[in-house]
Design a protein around this motif. Structure first.
Motif, short mmCIF file in Angstrom:
data_model
loop_
_atom_site.label_atom_id
_atom_site.label_comp_id
_atom_site.label_asym_id
_atom_site.label_seq_id
_atom_site.Cartn_x
_atom_site.Cartn_y
_atom_site.Cartn_z
N ARG A 138 -9.08 49.54 69.45
CA ARG A 138 -8.13 50.48 70.03
C ARG A 138 -8.03 50.19 71.52
O ARG A 138 -9.05 50.12 72.22
CB ARG A 138 -8.57 51.92 69.81
N LEU A 139 -6.81 50.02 72.00
CA LEU A 139 -6.54 49.83 73.42
C LEU A 139 -5.87 51.09 73.94
O LEU A 139 -5.02 51.66 73.25
CB LEU A 139 -5.61 48.63 73.64
N ASP A 140 -6.24 51.52 75.15
CA ASP A 140 -5.59 52.70 75.71
C ASP A 140 -5.74 52.73 77.23
O ASP A 140 -6.11 51.73 77.83
CB ASP A 140 -6.10 53.99 75.06
N ARG A 141 -5.45 53.88 77.81
CA ARG A 141 -5.48 54.11 79.26
C ARG A 141 -4.66 53.09 80.04
O ARG A 141 -5.17 52.37 80.90
CB ARG A 141 -6.91 54.15 79.78
N PRO A 142 -3.36 53.00 79.76
CA PRO A 142 -2.53 52.05 80.50
C PRO A 142 -2.46 52.39 81.99
O PRO A 142 -2.49 53.57 82.36
CB PRO A 142 -1.15 52.19 79.85
N GLN A 143 -2.46 51.35 82.80
CA GLN A 143 -2.37 51.47 84.26
C GLN A 143 -1.48 50.36 84.79
O GLN A 143 -1.23 49.38 84.10
CB GLN A 143 -3.74 51.29 84.92
N SER A 144 -1.09 50.49 86.05
CA SER A 144 -0.38 49.39 86.70
C SER A 144 -1.34 48.23 86.82
O SER A 144 -2.52 48.41 87.13
CB SER A 144 0.10 49.78 88.10
N TRP A 145 -0.85 47.02 86.56
CA TRP A 145 -1.65 45.81 86.64
C TRP A 145 -1.70 45.36 88.10
O TRP A 145 -0.67 45.21 88.74
CB TRP A 145 -1.03 44.76 85.74
#
Length: 129
Positions: free
Chosen positions: A88-95
């Motif tokens: 599971r991938l989560d917590r998207p942020q600006s790269w």
């Protein structure tokens, strides 16, 4: 009526600039990768045969195989063991490298039928930016 020359096949999904991405060891953005290296420094842990059931703006979910070096008696002489895993991938942020892109910043691995000795059944860790 559709002309004979027109294709009725659905177009293949392609990476769009707005997709949330998974950043790999070489700082390349990936969408739905089949394989993913977790231990970039020594290569002793990787995910393979990933099949993505969901890839969205805030989460992504896959099943596959986790290959982990048992490092017994030491890593260079160890054997790679395989384990079924849910990713599971989560917590998207600006790269950091591309501020206009969003990347998943956390990965959770769940081992449903056994796990590496040094791991818990559920392992959550931040991803590099």
């Amino acid at each position: 009526m559709v002309p004979a020359s027109a294709s009725t096949a659905a177009p293949k999904p392609q990476q769009k600039h707005g997709d949330t991405v998974l950043v790999d060891c070489t700082w390349k953005p990936q969408v739905r990768p089949t394989d993913f290296m977790l231990a970039c420094g020594d290569g002793n842990s990787l995910l393979t045969s990933l099949k993505w059931s969901h890839w969205g703006p805030s989460t992504a979910v896959a099943t596959g195989t986790s290959l982990v070096n048992d490092c017994k008696p030491y890593c260079a002489a160890g054997k790679f063991r395989s384990y079924r895993v849910t990713v599971r991938l989560d917590r998207p942020q600006s790269w950091t490298k591309h501020q206009d892109r969003r990347h998943y910043s956390r990965i959770t691995l769940t081992y449903p039928q056994g796990h590496p000795d040094a791991f818990h059944r559920v392992v959550t860790t931040p991803l590099w930016n």
